[in-house]
Design an enzyme around this catalytic site. Structure first.
Site, short mmCIF file in Angstrom:
data_model
loop_
_atom_site.label_atom_id
_atom_site.label_comp_id
_atom_site.label_asym_id
_atom_site.label_seq_id
_atom_site.Cartn_x
_atom_site.Cartn_y
_atom_site.Cartn_z
CE1 TYR A 153 -5.77 10.09 -13.14
CE2 TYR A 153 -6.12 11.34 -15.11
CZ TYR A 153 -5.62 10.50 -14.55
OH TYR A 153 -4.76 9.30 -15.09
CG ASN A 199 -1.83 1.27 1.11
OD1 ASN A 199 -1.68 2.30 0.37
ND2 ASN A 199 -2.91 1.37 2.18
N1 LIG Z 1 -5.61 3.61 -18.39
C1 LIG Z 1 -5.37 4.86 -18.96
O1 LIG Z 1 -6.06 4.91 -20.01
C2 LIG Z 1 -4.56 5.70 -18.45
C3 LIG Z 1 -4.41 6.96 -19.17
C4 LIG Z 1 -3.57 7.98 -18.57
C5 LIG Z 1 -2.45 7.81 -17.55
N2 LIG Z 1 -2.93 6.59 -16.81
C6 LIG Z 1 -2.05 6.51 -15.66
O2 LIG Z 1 -1.30 5.42 -15.89
C7 LIG Z 1 -1.21 4.76 -14.28
C8 LIG Z 1 -1.64 3.37 -14.32
O3 LIG Z 1 -3.18 3.46 -14.66
P1 LIG Z 1 -4.12 2.28 -14.69
O4 LIG Z 1 -5.11 2.45 -16.06
O5 LIG Z 1 -3.37 0.82 -14.98
O6 LIG Z 1 -4.84 2.22 -13.37
P2 LIG Z 1 -5.90 1.04 -12.86
O7 LIG Z 1 -6.94 1.88 -12.02
O8 LIG Z 1 -6.37 0.26 -13.68
O9 LIG Z 1 -4.77 0.60 -11.87
C9 LIG Z 1 -4.28 1.24 -10.82
C10 LIG Z 1 -3.72 0.10 -9.73
O10 LIG Z 1 -3.50 0.94 -8.62
C11 LIG Z 1 -3.90 0.52 -7.42
N3 LIG Z 1 -3.89 1.01 -6.05
C12 LIG Z 1 -4.71 1.95 -5.68
N4 LIG Z 1 -4.61 2.46 -4.43
C13 LIG Z 1 -3.35 1.89 -4.34
C14 LIG Z 1 -2.44 2.05 -2.99
N5 LIG Z 1 -2.67 2.80 -2.08
N6 LIG Z 1 -1.19 1.48 -3.01
C15 LIG Z 1 -0.86 0.62 -4.06
N7 LIG Z 1 -1.79 0.37 -5.22
C16 LIG Z 1 -2.76 1.04 -5.16
C17 LIG Z 1 -5.12 -0.32 -7.69
O11 LIG Z 1 -5.54 -1.41 -6.74
C18 LIG Z 1 -4.93 -0.50 -9.02
O12 LIG Z 1 -4.78 -2.13 -9.31
C19 LIG Z 1 -1.89 5.77 -13.40
O13 LIG Z 1 -0.96 6.89 -12.95
C20 LIG Z 1 -3.04 6.62 -14.40
O14 LIG Z 1 -3.20 7.78 -14.00
C21 LIG Z 1 -3.67 5.56 -17.27
#
Ligand SMILES: NC(=O)c1ccc[n+]([C@@H]2O[C@H](COP(=O)([O-])OP(=O)(O)OC[C@H]3O[C@@H](n4cnc5c(N)ncnc54)[C@H](O)[C@@H]3O)[C@@H](O)[C@H]2O)c1
Length: 317
Positions: free
Chosen positions: A142, A53
């Site tokens: 965000y 976490n």
């Molecule tokens: N998916 C997209 O389209 C997209 C687009 C732009 C940027 N991003 C960025 O890429 C990164 C990854 O995004 P994603 O789409 O895989 O997100 P996601 O929501 O699918 O996964 C994020 C993960 O973080 C975990 N998480 C949440 N709180 C936590 C904590 N306190 N400690 C540890 N883990 C924790 C969640 O359990 C989840 O598995 C993020 O920074 C997101 O902002 C994603």
């Protein structure tokens, strides 16, 4: 990168990026850091896995020490639509957890990759050919956390010499793990629904253009940037990267080439629509192309061919 910790490893990007890093750097050298999201069996069985976490600084420090980590790929985050519903949680995870990761990186001399987003832009930003360096006044929690995160990573590089790098990802389209509550999720759901039901009700209005990218390119962007010679990097964090830009009508038309009867309806969600309208129509990613050779492999046509083929098999099972 030799010994890597991926936080948020069970998420949409983490579940595939962790596997790609394991293939490239050795399975035992890439630790999947998960929190509440359960990992898929492949992720669980293919290398080390720890509950981390990131809001707890001791938890991050302990796993970095245990595995002698030199690189942190920090993906743990709360995405745009969820962040609007739970702004306090978004601040805690997107800011405080990032701070913890950067502090551990400073103390343990790790390099850090963490993605920003098209969500770091907002009203006042030029929405067409959005420049690398431009106005960033986002109107969402965000976006606020993503801009602050970009600045914090720049600060840790300049002030403490921590090798921080990152990209502004657009909407990521993939077929392994469903997205985690972002504004661009429609561009993933549409493929699942087209194959399962031949129809989709879209929450984003027609005519709303957004940058998008297929997962293999998102993985490539991370690895190429982390492998780039630091001497070439004028920017460090938050490189604009994009692969395609479309509105819901354009992706629906592409899907119809494979599924002729596919029907699209609209039920616009005002929250996500307002977010989408404040984001770029199309970013200019020249800096990434010039400074570390960014070049996407997939466009809408080739991505759609692959998505339909992979998902048809997956959903048949
Ligand atoms: N998916 C997209 O389209 C997209 C687009 C732009 C940027 N991003 C960025 O890429 C990164 C990854 O995004 P994603 O789409 O895989 O997100 P996601 O929501 O699918 O996964 C994020 C993960 O973080 C975990 N998480 C949440 N709180 C936590 C904590 N306190 N400690 C540890 N883990 C924790 C969640 O359990 C989840 O598995 C993020 O920074 C997101 O902002 C994603």
């Amino acid at each position: 990168m030799k010994r890597i910790l991926v936080t948020g490893a069970a998420g949409q990007i983490g579940s595939e990026l962790t596997m790609a890093l394991r293939e490239k750097y050795g399975h035992s050298n890439v630790v999947a850091g998960i929190n509440r999201t359960q990992p898929n069996p492949e992720l669980k069985e293919s290398g080390p896995l720890e509950v981390v976490n990131c809001v707890d600084p001791k938890a991050v420090a302990a796993v970095v020490a245990k595995y002698k980590i030199d690189s942190i790929v920090h993906l743990a985050a709360i995405l745009s639509a969820v962040a609007e519903a739970k702004p306090a949680l978004a601040w805690e995870v997107n800011i405080n957890a990032l701070y913890n990761v950067l502090e551990v990186a400073r103390e343990s001399k790790c390099v850090v990759f963490t993605p920003s987003s098209i969500g770091a832009f907002g009203p006042g930003t030029p929405l067409d050919n959005t420049p690398q360096d431009t106005i960033q006044r986002p109107s969402t929690m965000y976006g606020v956390t993503k801009v602050a995160g970009e600045l914090l990573c720049d600060y840790y590089y300049k002030r403490f010499g921590v090798d921080t790098r990152g990209v502004r990802y657009p909407g990521i389209i993939s077929n392994v793990t469903l997205p985690g509550g972002g504004t661009t999720d429609y561009a993933v759901e549409i493929y699942y629904e087209a194959i399962k039901n031949k129809k989709y009700t879209c929450y984003i209005a027609k005519g709303t253009y957004l940058d998008m990218m297929y997962m293999p390119d998102a993985i490539k962007a991370c690895i190429d940037l982390m492998e780039a010679s630091p001497s070439r990097l004028k920017h460090r964090n938050a490189f604009n990267v994009t692969a395609m830009s479309f509105d819901p009508e354009i992706i629906a038309a592409e899907i119809r080439k494979h599924i002729p009867g596919f029907a699209m309806e609209y039920k616009v969600d005002p929250v996500r629509q307002a977010i989408a309208e404040s984001w770029p129509n199309k970013m200019d990613d020249t800096c990434a192309r010039e400074e570390w050779g960014w070049k996407p492999s997939f466009d809408l046509r080739t991505m759609t061919n692959d998505m339909i083929e992979v998902l048809t098999q997956k959903l048949r099972k």
